[in-house]
Scaffold this motif. Structure first.
Motif, mmCIF file in Angstrom:
data_model
loop_
_atom_site.group_PDB
_atom_site.id
_atom_site.type_symbol
_atom_site.label_atom_id
_atom_site.label_comp_id
_atom_site.label_asym_id
_atom_site.label_seq_id
_atom_site.Cartn_x
_atom_site.Cartn_y
_atom_site.Cartn_z
ATOM 1 N N VAL A 173 2.709 -10.568 -5.783
ATOM 2 C CA VAL A 173 2.263 -9.678 -4.887
ATOM 3 C C VAL A 173 0.727 -9.468 -5.064
ATOM 4 O O VAL A 173 -0.060 -9.506 -4.137
ATOM 5 N N SER A 174 0.249 -9.529 -6.264
ATOM 6 C CA SER A 174 -1.334 -9.053 -6.517
ATOM 7 C C SER A 174 -2.214 -10.207 -5.900
ATOM 8 O O SER A 174 -3.218 -10.117 -5.639
ATOM 9 N N GLN A 175 -1.649 -11.630 -6.049
ATOM 10 C CA GLN A 175 -2.401 -12.487 -5.457
ATOM 11 C C GLN A 175 -2.582 -12.592 -3.868
ATOM 12 O O GLN A 175 -3.629 -13.049 -3.523
ATOM 13 N N SER A 176 -1.549 -11.843 -3.222
ATOM 14 C CA SER A 176 -1.752 -11.747 -1.732
ATOM 15 C C SER A 176 -2.417 -10.520 -1.481
ATOM 16 O O SER A 176 -2.866 -10.514 -0.311
ATOM 17 N N CYS A 177 -2.355 -9.434 -2.201
ATOM 18 C CA CYS A 177 -3.015 -8.316 -1.922
ATOM 19 C C CYS A 177 -3.901 -7.890 -3.044
ATOM 20 O O CYS A 177 -3.987 -6.932 -3.892
ATOM 21 N N PRO A 178 -4.989 -8.688 -3.278
ATOM 22 C CA PRO A 178 -5.963 -8.415 -4.504
ATOM 23 C C PRO A 178 -6.780 -7.382 -4.249
ATOM 24 O O PRO A 178 -6.773 -6.529 -5.169
ATOM 25 N N LEU A 179 -7.064 -6.602 -3.132
ATOM 26 C CA LEU A 179 -7.882 -5.506 -2.756
ATOM 27 C C LEU A 179 -6.970 -4.252 -3.205
ATOM 28 O O LEU A 179 -7.446 -3.419 -3.822
ATOM 29 N N LYS A 214 0.825 -1.075 -0.028
ATOM 30 C CA LYS A 214 -0.321 -0.017 -0.063
ATOM 31 C C LYS A 214 0.822 1.224 -0.068
ATOM 32 O O LYS A 214 0.490 2.402 -0.368
ATOM 33 N N ALA A 215 1.914 1.207 0.447
ATOM 34 C CA ALA A 215 2.877 2.451 0.541
ATOM 35 C C ALA A 215 3.269 2.860 -0.792
ATOM 36 O O ALA A 215 3.922 3.885 -0.922
ATOM 37 N N ASP A 216 3.534 1.649 -1.484
ATOM 38 C CA ASP A 216 3.938 2.142 -2.957
ATOM 39 C C ASP A 216 3.053 0.916 -4.064
ATOM 40 O O ASP A 216 3.616 -0.023 -3.963
ATOM 41 N N ILE A 217 2.060 1.446 -4.627
ATOM 42 C CA ILE A 217 1.095 0.593 -5.200
ATOM 43 C C ILE A 217 1.880 0.016 -6.561
ATOM 44 O O ILE A 217 1.440 -1.202 -6.940
ATOM 45 N N THR A 218 3.162 0.490 -6.966
ATOM 46 C CA THR A 218 3.763 0.037 -8.110
ATOM 47 C C THR A 218 4.338 -1.269 -7.675
ATOM 48 O O THR A 218 4.770 -2.355 -8.637
#
Length: 319
Positions: free
Chosen positions: A258-264, A247-251
């Motif tokens: 990473v997107s699989q662990s943080c999908p929201l 969340k600190a750096d959306i890139t």
């Protein structure tokens, strides 16, 4: 065939992209080079009294890829160095990858896998220990006009290897083996940070390998179940991170897995998948384990807190 089916690449393409190029083995090919871009071609000189059997020309090996690799001693040394370091690269790639595979996998390839077969020394592509490679692992090869050998001395932290344009006898193999090993030990071992009981994190070359698209229906995820995982996940050489770090750096969502662990956070709620990254999971006794989703049984989804948030497909959060 398994490599080609799962990677979607031909075997030469796969080995070039995931082994030869990361190790900077620029003189290695599966086909005979003719443009000087790969292994230096030898010249056959007939000499009276020459005791080694040689054969001019080249050939195709019927058991490819069990044979037929063209390379040099320099490239062989680069490969041996990575094996001693259990997959660690000398320098990171442009993508930040700094190992071929994890140190755990690097150690696994040297474990005997078929003690009842042959001499009982077979491992994953290597012969380990007695009767031929005491104290380490190796593999020899020979065919008409060619001999080769490589030995990774796991005890002394040195390696030896060679290619020869002649068919050597067993006694000649042993003569070269003993002389080379004696010289290597005299030169000294490499600087190796690998510690068997303290494996270090790294960003694996194979982490960028995407599985082939299979002709199956793709489940969708219930929106109510789309939440960021509270588990920490391994991000290569950066170690374990959590979704707060993302969340600190959306890139950072662009990093593998990473997107699989943080999908929201990453806006990937429409994809019902398992995280491909190693997860730090808390056990009931207070200790932690680091494993990937495939390692767990689906029945363990309720046993470990928050596991279902990272292994959503395995844990049945799909409709």
């Amino acid at each position: 065939l398994l490599v080609e089916k799962h990677s979607g690449l031909s075997f030469p393409e796969f080995t070039k992209k995931y082994i030869f190029e990361p190790l900077k083995m620029t003189s290695t090919k599966w086909s005979r080079p003719s443009d000087g871009s790969a292994s230096e071609l030898y010249t056959l000189f007939q000499k009276k009294g020459y005791k080694y059997k040689t054969n001019p020309g080249a050939y195709c090996y019927p058991d490819y890829p069990s044979g037929q690799l063209w390379s040099t001693s320099t490239d062989l040394a680069k490969f041996a160095l990575a094996m001693l370091k259990r997959g660690k690269l000398e320098s990171a790639t442009s993508n930040g990858d700094d190992c071929l595979y994890s140190e755990e996998t690097g150690a696994l390839v040297f474990q005997k896998s078929s003690p009842s077969t042959g001499d009982g020394d077979s491992a994953l592509g290597w012969f380990v220990g007695k009767p031929y490679y005491t104290g380490g692992a190796g593999h020899d090869g020979s065919e008409t006009g060619i001999s080769s050998d490589i030995f990774i001395d796991l005890n002394s932290n040195v390696a030896i290897g060679y290619w020869a344009n002649g068919e050597l006898s067993d006694s000649q193999y042993m003569l070269l083996y003993n002389k080379f090993l004696k010289s290597a030990k005299k030169i000294g071992s490499i600087n190796n940070e690998y510690l068997p009981n303290k494996p270090k994190d790294c960003q694996e070359i194979l982490s960028s390998l995407k599985p082939p698209i299979l002709p199956t229906s793709s489940p969708t995820e219930k929106k109510s179940d789309c939440v960021d995982s509270s588990l920490q996940f391994r991000t290569g050489s950066l170690g374990f991170k959590d979704c707060g770090w993302v969340k600190a750096d959306i890139t950072r969502c662009k990093r593998f897995g990473v997107s699989q662990s943080c999908p929201l956070t990453c806006g990937s709620c429409n994809k019902c998948t398992n995280s491909p990254l190693a997860l730090k999971v808390l056990k009931a006794n207070g200790s932690t384990i680091s494993k990937k989703c495939w390692w767990f049984y689906s029945s363990e989804c309720t046993k470990y807190a928050s596991l279902s948030q990272s292994c959503r497909k395995k844990c049945g959060l799909c409709s």
